[in-house]
Scaffold this active site. Structure first.
Site, PDB file in Angstrom:
ATOM      1  N   SER A   7       0.843  -1.197   0.000  1.00  0.00           N
ATOM      2  CA  SER A   7       0.000   0.000   0.000  1.00  0.00           C
ATOM      3  C   SER A   7       0.874   1.242   0.000  1.00  0.00           C
ATOM      4  O   SER A   7       1.678   1.448   0.920  1.00  0.00           O
ATOM      5  CB  SER A   7      -0.892   0.009   1.238  1.00  0.00           C
ATOM      6  OG  SER A   7      -1.377   1.318   1.448  1.00  0.00           O
ATOM      7  N   HIS A  32      -1.422  -1.275  -4.185  1.00  0.00           N
ATOM      8  CA  HIS A  32      -2.665  -0.907  -3.500  1.00  0.00           C
ATOM      9  C   HIS A  32      -2.688   0.606  -3.269  1.00  0.00           C
ATOM     10  O   HIS A  32      -1.782   1.179  -2.676  1.00  0.00           O
ATOM     11  CB  HIS A  32      -2.718  -1.670  -2.172  1.00  0.00           C
ATOM     12  CG  HIS A  32      -3.992  -1.529  -1.407  1.00  0.00           C
ATOM     13  ND1 HIS A  32      -5.113  -2.272  -1.691  1.00  0.00           N
ATOM     14  CD2 HIS A  32      -4.322  -0.758  -0.345  1.00  0.00           C
ATOM     15  CE1 HIS A  32      -6.084  -1.969  -0.832  1.00  0.00           C
ATOM     16  NE2 HIS A  32      -5.629  -1.032  -0.004  1.00  0.00           N
ATOM     17  N   ASP A  34      -4.836   3.653  -1.622  1.00  0.00           N
ATOM     18  CA  ASP A  34      -5.885   3.953  -0.651  1.00  0.00           C
ATOM     19  C   ASP A  34      -6.439   5.352  -0.862  1.00  0.00           C
ATOM     20  O   ASP A  34      -5.775   6.341  -0.563  1.00  0.00           O
ATOM     21  CB  ASP A  34      -5.320   3.851   0.771  1.00  0.00           C
ATOM     22  CG  ASP A  34      -5.099   2.410   1.192  1.00  0.00           C
ATOM     23  OD1 ASP A  34      -6.065   1.630   1.140  1.00  0.00           O
ATOM     24  OD2 ASP A  34      -3.949   2.065   1.562  1.00  0.00           O
ATOM     25  N   MET A  36      -8.948   8.113   0.325  1.00  0.00           N
ATOM     26  CA  MET A  36      -9.738   8.501   1.506  1.00  0.00           C
ATOM     27  C   MET A  36     -10.249   9.923   1.301  1.00  0.00           C
ATOM     28  O   MET A  36      -9.507  10.791   0.851  1.00  0.00           O
ATOM     29  CB  MET A  36      -8.869   8.456   2.759  1.00  0.00           C
ATOM     30  CG  MET A  36      -8.203   7.103   2.998  1.00  0.00           C
ATOM     31  SD  MET A  36      -7.314   7.079   4.546  1.00  0.00           S
ATOM     32  CE  MET A  36      -6.478   5.483   4.424  1.00  0.00           C
ATOM     33  N   HIS A  65      -8.546   1.109  -3.590  1.00  0.00           N
ATOM     34  CA  HIS A  65      -9.430   0.894  -2.441  1.00  0.00           C
ATOM     35  C   HIS A  65     -10.086   2.231  -2.111  1.00  0.00           C
ATOM     36  O   HIS A  65      -9.436   3.130  -1.598  1.00  0.00           O
ATOM     37  CB  HIS A  65      -8.571   0.363  -1.273  1.00  0.00           C
ATOM     38  CG  HIS A  65      -9.298   0.186   0.014  1.00  0.00           C
ATOM     39  ND1 HIS A  65      -8.636  -0.057   1.204  1.00  0.00           N
ATOM     40  CD2 HIS A  65     -10.620   0.200   0.310  1.00  0.00           C
ATOM     41  CE1 HIS A  65      -9.528  -0.169   2.178  1.00  0.00           C
ATOM     42  NE2 HIS A  65     -10.741  -0.019   1.675  1.00  0.00           N
ATOM     43  N   MET A  67     -12.195   4.507   0.007  1.00  0.00           N
ATOM     44  CA  MET A  67     -12.810   4.748   1.318  1.00  0.00           C
ATOM     45  C   MET A  67     -13.484   6.115   1.255  1.00  0.00           C
ATOM     46  O   MET A  67     -12.974   7.105   1.785  1.00  0.00           O
ATOM     47  CB  MET A  67     -11.741   4.697   2.414  1.00  0.00           C
ATOM     48  CG  MET A  67     -11.297   3.274   2.730  1.00  0.00           C
ATOM     49  SD  MET A  67      -9.686   3.226   3.542  1.00  0.00           S
ATOM     50  CE  MET A  67      -8.624   3.265   2.106  1.00  0.00           C
ATOM     51  N   MET A 136     -11.465  -5.958   5.937  1.00  0.00           N
ATOM     52  CA  MET A 136     -10.613  -5.015   6.677  1.00  0.00           C
ATOM     53  C   MET A 136     -10.214  -5.668   7.997  1.00  0.00           C
ATOM     54  O   MET A 136     -11.063  -6.126   8.758  1.00  0.00           O
ATOM     55  CB  MET A 136     -11.352  -3.703   6.959  1.00  0.00           C
ATOM     56  CG  MET A 136     -11.564  -2.796   5.745  1.00  0.00           C
ATOM     57  SD  MET A 136     -10.081  -2.415   4.784  1.00  0.00           S
ATOM     58  CE  MET A 136      -9.078  -1.537   5.997  1.00  0.00           C
ATOM     59  N   GLY A 141      -8.635   3.992   7.604  1.00  0.00           N
ATOM     60  CA  GLY A 141      -8.304   5.402   7.801  1.00  0.00           C
ATOM     61  C   GLY A 141      -6.818   5.668   7.936  1.00  0.00           C
ATOM     62  O   GLY A 141      -6.337   6.693   7.489  1.00  0.00           O
ATOM     63  N   PHE A 142      -6.096   4.730   8.544  1.00  0.00           N
ATOM     64  CA  PHE A 142      -4.679   4.994   8.822  1.00  0.00           C
ATOM     65  C   PHE A 142      -3.852   3.722   8.683  1.00  0.00           C
ATOM     66  O   PHE A 142      -4.356   2.623   8.928  1.00  0.00           O
ATOM     67  CB  PHE A 142      -4.516   5.545  10.244  1.00  0.00           C
ATOM     68  CG  PHE A 142      -5.270   6.822  10.453  1.00  0.00           C
ATOM     69  CD1 PHE A 142      -4.716   8.049  10.076  1.00  0.00           C
ATOM     70  CD2 PHE A 142      -6.560   6.807  10.957  1.00  0.00           C
ATOM     71  CE1 PHE A 142      -5.435   9.238  10.229  1.00  0.00           C
ATOM     72  CE2 PHE A 142      -7.290   7.983  11.118  1.00  0.00           C
ATOM     73  CZ  PHE A 142      -6.726   9.212  10.753  1.00  0.00           C
ATOM     74  N   GLY A 143      -2.589   3.903   8.324  1.00  0.00           N
ATOM     75  CA  GLY A 143      -1.644   2.795   8.304  1.00  0.00           C
ATOM     76  C   GLY A 143      -1.103   2.564   9.713  1.00  0.00           C
ATOM     77  O   GLY A 143      -1.335   3.375  10.615  1.00  0.00           O
ATOM     78  N   GLY A 144      -0.419   1.462   9.895  1.00  0.00           N
ATOM     79  CA  GLY A 144       0.302   1.213  11.133  1.00  0.00           C
ATOM     80  C   GLY A 144      -0.537   0.804  12.336  1.00  0.00           C
ATOM     81  O   GLY A 144      -0.073   0.875  13.471  1.00  0.00           O
ATOM     82  N   ASP A 174      -6.483  -6.479   4.607  1.00  0.00           N
ATOM     83  CA  ASP A 174      -5.858  -5.155   4.606  1.00  0.00           C
ATOM     84  C   ASP A 174      -5.843  -4.603   6.029  1.00  0.00           C
ATOM     85  O   ASP A 174      -6.901  -4.396   6.628  1.00  0.00           O
ATOM     86  CB  ASP A 174      -6.673  -4.246   3.672  1.00  0.00           C
ATOM     87  CG  ASP A 174      -6.072  -2.855   3.499  1.00  0.00           C
ATOM     88  OD1 ASP A 174      -4.967  -2.604   4.014  1.00  0.00           O
ATOM     89  OD2 ASP A 174      -6.732  -2.021   2.832  1.00  0.00           O
ATOM     90  N   GLY A 176      -2.583  -4.114   9.296  1.00  0.00           N
ATOM     91  CA  GLY A 176      -1.825  -4.827  10.329  1.00  0.00           C
ATOM     92  C   GLY A 176      -1.138  -6.093   9.850  1.00  0.00           C
ATOM     93  O   GLY A 176      -0.824  -6.979  10.652  1.00  0.00           O
ATOM     94  N   GLY A 196       1.303  -2.091   4.225  1.00  0.00           N
ATOM     95  CA  GLY A 196       1.789  -0.728   4.073  1.00  0.00           C
ATOM     96  C   GLY A 196       3.024  -0.472   4.910  1.00  0.00           C
ATOM     97  O   GLY A 196       4.158  -0.527   4.415  1.00  0.00           O
TER      98      GLY A 196
HETATM   99  C1  DX5 Z   1      -6.104   1.467   5.977  1.00  0.00           C
HETATM  100  C2  DX5 Z   1      -5.707   1.180   4.556  1.00  0.00           C
HETATM  101  C3  DX5 Z   1      -4.585   0.230   4.422  1.00  0.00           C
HETATM  102  C4  DX5 Z   1      -3.269   0.687   5.024  1.00  0.00           C
HETATM  103  C5  DX5 Z   1      -2.681  -0.506   5.679  1.00  0.00           C
HETATM  104  O1  DX5 Z   1      -7.288   2.189   5.998  1.00  0.00           O
HETATM  105  O2  DX5 Z   1      -6.797   0.640   3.840  1.00  0.00           O
HETATM  106  O3  DX5 Z   1      -4.395  -0.182   3.067  1.00  0.00           O
HETATM  107  O4  DX5 Z   1      -2.352   1.194   4.113  1.00  0.00           O
HETATM  108  O5  DX5 Z   1      -1.570  -0.116   6.406  1.00  0.00           O
HETATM  109  P1  DX5 Z   1      -0.765  -1.115   7.348  1.00  0.00           P
HETATM  110  O6  DX5 Z   1      -0.302  -2.259   6.483  1.00  0.00           O
HETATM  111  O7  DX5 Z   1       0.330  -0.261   7.871  1.00  0.00           O
HETATM  112  O8  DX5 Z   1      -1.735  -1.586   8.406  1.00  0.00           O
HETATM  113 ZN    ZN Z   2      -6.426  -0.269   1.804  1.00  0.00          ZN
END
Ligand code: DX5
Ligand code: ZN
Length: 217
Positions: A7, A32, A34, A36, A65, A67, A136, A141-144, A174, A176, A196
């Site tokens: 991602s 991928h 994202d 948003m 993707h 959102m 999901m 909304g956020f990575g990490g 998608d 974690g 990601g």
């Molecule tokens: C979250 C995104 C993911 C995100 C995953 O809303 O849809 O695609 O990039 O990030 P990680 O892999 O860091 O959880």
């Molecule tokens: Zn995603």
């Protein structure tokens, strides 16, 4: 054989072309993206112009993707931008069947996404016509964020359903995903793994993609 979809949410946007060139040379299967809108999720990222820009640096499958609220109004611009797959949240539209139909008619892979709070039963009426179901494994909304283990039962349910009903959607996860969670998702029946922060936070993203791929092959 599992597919890895890094991602670009966790990429360095100021040098995006370099990161895309890196992914192009890597064992990544899909890229991928994202999207948003700051409404469906409390974060704002890319528009169709980024899809177009990424496409100039890679021939890989562009997995978008969305959102966003009212995705029905937006899919045309992503089709025009050159996305190969479009995944839409079941929670974001009253017309999910129609949206999936439209994506398929345009020759793209049609994916339906379910949030952690949405059960598989909510999308059962469209499971025979979608190309992909994205489960999901974090709240979007956020990575990490940390992987939600409770989501594994949804992957198992979707895997069992497709066998029993002769459906042929792919199952994507998608959120974690790391060296451990990718294995539990794979064992539960997932086919495509979005990662990601795990990829872009690694010393060598190329090596980390290789590692993830080995774990699902
Ligand atoms: C979250 C995104 C993911 C995100 C995953 O809303 O849809 O695609 O990039 O990030 P990680 O892999 O860091 O959880
Ligand atoms: Zn995603």
């Amino acid at each position: 054989m599992g597919k890895i979809a890094p991602s670009i949410l966790s990429a360095d946007i100021a040098k995006l072309s370099e990161d895309i060139e890196m992914l192009e040379e890597s064992e990544a299967d899909w890229i991928h993206i994202d999207v948003m809108d700051g409404h469906f999720v409390p974060n704002l990222t890319f528009g169709p112009n980024i899809v177009e820009a990424v496409k100039r640096y890679t021939n890989k499958f562009l997995d978008v993707h969305l959102m966003v609220e009212e995705p029905d109004k937006m899919i045309d611009s992503y089709i025009e931008a050159g996305a190969h797959g479009l995944s839409i949240h079941a929670e974001a539209t009253k017309n999910i069947h129609q949206v999936m139909q439209k994506i398929k008619e345009n020759g793209l892979k049609a994916g339906v996404v379910i949030n952690p709070g949405t059960p598989v039963s909510f999308i059962e009426p469209i499971l025979s016509m979608v190309d992909l179901v994205l489960v999901m494994t974090v709240n979007p909304g956020f990575g990490g964020q940390e992987f939600l283990t409770d989501m594994l039962s949804k992957i198992e349910e979707l895997d069992q359903y497709r066998t029993e009903n002769n459906a042929n959607y792919l199952i994507q996860v998608d959120g974690g995903i790391n060296n451990e969670t990718i294995q539990t998702c794979y064992q539960a029946g997932a086919d495509i793994f979005v990662a990601g922060s795990n990829v872009f936070g690694a010393d060598s993203p190329v090596e980390q993609i290789k590692t993830l791929k080995k774990l699902v092959n």
